[in-house]
Enzyme design. Structure first.
Site, mmCIF file in Angstrom:
data_model
loop_
_atom_site.group_PDB
_atom_site.id
_atom_site.type_symbol
_atom_site.label_atom_id
_atom_site.label_comp_id
_atom_site.label_asym_id
_atom_site.label_seq_id
_atom_site.Cartn_x
_atom_site.Cartn_y
_atom_site.Cartn_z
ATOM 1 N N ASP A 231 102.619 38.472 -14.996
ATOM 2 C CA ASP A 231 101.219 38.549 -15.413
ATOM 3 C C ASP A 231 100.830 39.969 -15.835
ATOM 4 O O ASP A 231 101.650 40.891 -15.790
ATOM 5 C CB ASP A 231 100.344 38.030 -14.259
ATOM 6 C CG ASP A 231 99.146 37.227 -14.742
ATOM 7 O OD1 ASP A 231 98.715 37.428 -15.884
ATOM 8 O OD2 ASP A 231 98.642 36.411 -13.947
ATOM 9 N N ASP A 301 93.346 31.652 -19.739
ATOM 10 C CA ASP A 301 93.736 30.523 -18.882
ATOM 11 C C ASP A 301 93.220 29.182 -19.399
ATOM 12 O O ASP A 301 92.098 29.088 -19.894
ATOM 13 C CB ASP A 301 93.209 30.746 -17.462
ATOM 14 C CG ASP A 301 93.915 31.905 -16.777
ATOM 15 O OD1 ASP A 301 94.762 32.555 -17.420
ATOM 16 O OD2 ASP A 301 93.620 32.159 -15.614
HETATM 17 C C1 GLA Z 1 96.033 34.883 -14.448
HETATM 18 C C2 GLA Z 1 97.033 33.970 -15.164
HETATM 19 C C3 GLA Z 1 96.967 32.605 -14.514
HETATM 20 C C4 GLA Z 1 97.295 32.714 -13.037
HETATM 21 C C5 GLA Z 1 96.352 33.716 -12.374
HETATM 22 C C6 GLA Z 1 96.768 34.041 -10.947
HETATM 23 O O1 GLA Z 1 94.765 34.365 -14.548
HETATM 24 O O2 GLA Z 1 96.713 33.889 -16.516
HETATM 25 O O3 GLA Z 1 97.862 31.715 -15.159
HETATM 26 O O4 GLA Z 1 98.631 33.088 -12.884
HETATM 27 O O5 GLA Z 1 96.343 34.950 -13.062
HETATM 28 O O6 GLA Z 1 95.928 34.987 -10.364
#
Ligand code: GLA
Length: 489
Positions: A231, A301
């Site tokens: 991430d 997301d």
């Molecule tokens: C970000 C990523 C998500 C998830 C969250 C976890 O938002 O894009 O897919 O992994 O972090 O905190």
């Protein structure tokens, strides 16, 4: 010279019904979703591209003074643990940054699996992860090709082991450690994925791997990890990118180098790891992602909404020229089973991820899926297109007949597999609509010959034979997608 500032955007306590959930995305360039958080959570600015709902008190510390130094970069007090201060050694600017490619032993076709995040967020533990692994068997998912059981954020303690500097699995959530889970997942014939972050801390405030790449890659290898989602939260200011990098190639950006360091660290281990880059479609990642990992997130997301599905299809389509074997634009984890998507929308969700060859990571409590949903996600013919070993590129839009109307997202796609030519048609409108294509307009079918149409969802040949100049019409339900294989007779 650098100012290390972290903005905490206090969510206005407006009591709107729609507020982003804990750890959900709440802002960032291109973000069109909710921008406030539920009560007592705040929308925390991570970088220009990403803000997230956290329950934190954040203080900033010493700003780094130059590259190549060790600098204290952030102190976070998280609701999920105690305060942690992380140091990262700033290394690897273009001249010396590793150029190791990702492993070619894994990741040829897009990943098929499950990820804990959309189902459980931070509320994860060994039992939930192993339940998903066992359901892969009992629900026929493993037989259909699903392979990866991936643990997302929030699996470790908030501080590293003070002696070894290793990340420590939270013993309350994972009493047998990650290695214990890996052993059980492997015993079922499946693979295990883990999550970390190319910054000082993960999005939920757990230890990040920036500056600890070698230790973490070795630890993951020792535990038996097969997949790493990496991430992009909590990036130190001296690793940010403010201008087009060296040679105009974002591969040379600080952002890409944060990821390249982990690619090299993974390559130094015995176990091949499928490497999933999670940079939310920033830094032109589609141009360099394949040099660093096996897939790259195309956007922020996912949400279980029709607007998310349509917008990510358009984004993915605009970057398909970069997709082939070992190189996959990631439309984010599946939402089938979550929210209120209609069955037709869930079918389009799955078909779009299939035809555009995105990784497909189921993101729900699998025990809640009904037989219709299971039939969608285990459809053999669609999965065969996605996992085809002879054709790398995904399907691409085509113009179905002269003067066809242009929609957003585009509705008509064709693609090749080992078997031949496929056509996918999305009805983007909220009412049933007749969709038509002329056979000669489908790329590769030519202007002569005779054809018939096979319905991939139902696994049956449809009645009728057609000349190349003939047209085929079908009524498609609102927001549904039809999937065809074209028989050449
Ligand atoms: C970000 C990523 C998500 C998830 C969250 C976890 O938002 O894009 O897919 O992994 O972090 O905190």
């Amino acid at each position: 010279m650098y100012s290390l500032s972290l903005f905490v955007l206090l969510a206005v306590a407006s009591r709107t019904l729609a507020q982003s959930q804990p750890f959900g995305q709440c802002g960032g360039q291109g973000w069109t979703g909710l921008t406030t958080c539920t009560d007592s959570w705040v929308c925390v600015f991570q970088n220009a591209y990403y803000s997230q709902c956290l329950q934190v008190a954040v203080s900033t510390t010493t700003a780094p003074t130059s590259t190549g130094t060790t600098s204290t970069i952030k102190t976070t007090t998280s609701s999920t643990g105690t305060a942690s201060t992380t140091s990262a050694t700033v290394t690897g600017f273009p001249a010396s940054a590793p150029t190791t490619p990702p492993s070619n032993l894994v990741g040829k076709t897009p990943a098929l699996g499950w990820n804990s995040w959309n189902a459980y967020g931070c509320n994860i533990n060994e039992a939930k992860v192993l339940a998903a692994a066992s359901q892969f068997g009992s629900l026929g998912l493993q037989a259909a090709g699903y392979q990866y059981i991936n643990i997302d954020d929030c699996w470790p303690l908030t501080t590293r082991n003070s002696t070894t500097k290793q990340i420590v699995p939270d013993p309350t959530k994972f009493p047998n450690g990650i290695s214990g889970v890996a052993t059980q997942v492997h015993a079922l014939g499946l693979k295990l994925g883990i999550y970390s972050d190319a910054g000082s801390a993960t999005c939920a405030g757990f230890p990040g791997s920036l500056g600890f790449e070698s230790i973490d890659a070795a630890t993951f290898n020792a535990w038996g990890v097969d997949y790493l989602k990496y991430d992009n939260c909590n990036i130190p200011a001296n690793w940010s990118d403010s201008a087009l990098p060296q040679n105009g190639d974002w591969y040379n950006s600080n952002s890409a180098i944060r990821y390249r360091q982990m690619t090299a660290a993974l390559a130094a281990q015995a176990r091949p790891v499928q490497f999933s880059l999670c940079l939310w479609g920033n830094y032109e990642v589609w141009d360099w992602g394949a040099r660093v990992g096996h897939s790259w997130r195309l956007s922020g997301d996912s949400t279980p909404t029709w607007s998310y599905i349509t917008s990510i299809i358009s984004t993915a389509v605009s970057h398909i020229s970069n997709d082939t074997f070992g190189a996959h634009g990631d439309m984010d984890m599946m939402e089938i089973g979550n929210g209120n998507l209609t069955i037709q929308e869930q079918r389009t969700h799955f078909a779009a991820w299939i035809m555009l060859k995105s990784p497909i990571l189921l993101g729900t409590d699998l025990s809640l899926l009904n037989s219709t949903q299971l039939a969608i996600i285990t459809n053999k013919e669609l999965l065969a297109f996605h996992q085809d070993l002879t054709v790398g590129p995904p399907a691409a839009p085509f113009t179905p007949f002269a003067s066809a109307p242009v929609t957003s997202p585009l509705e008509y796609y064709s693609g090749k597999s080992a078997k031949g030519t496929h056509v996918f048609i999305i009805n983007t409108s909220a009412t049933a609509a007749t969709k038509t294509f002329t056979f000669s307009a489908v790329p590769g079918l030519g202007t002569s010959g005779t054809f018939s149409v096979h319905d991939m969802w139902a696994g049956v040949d449809l009645a009728g034979t057609y000349a190349a100049s003939a047209s085929f019409s079908v009524t498609v339900a609102p927001h549904d997608t039809v999937a065809y294989f074209i028989n050449v007779l």
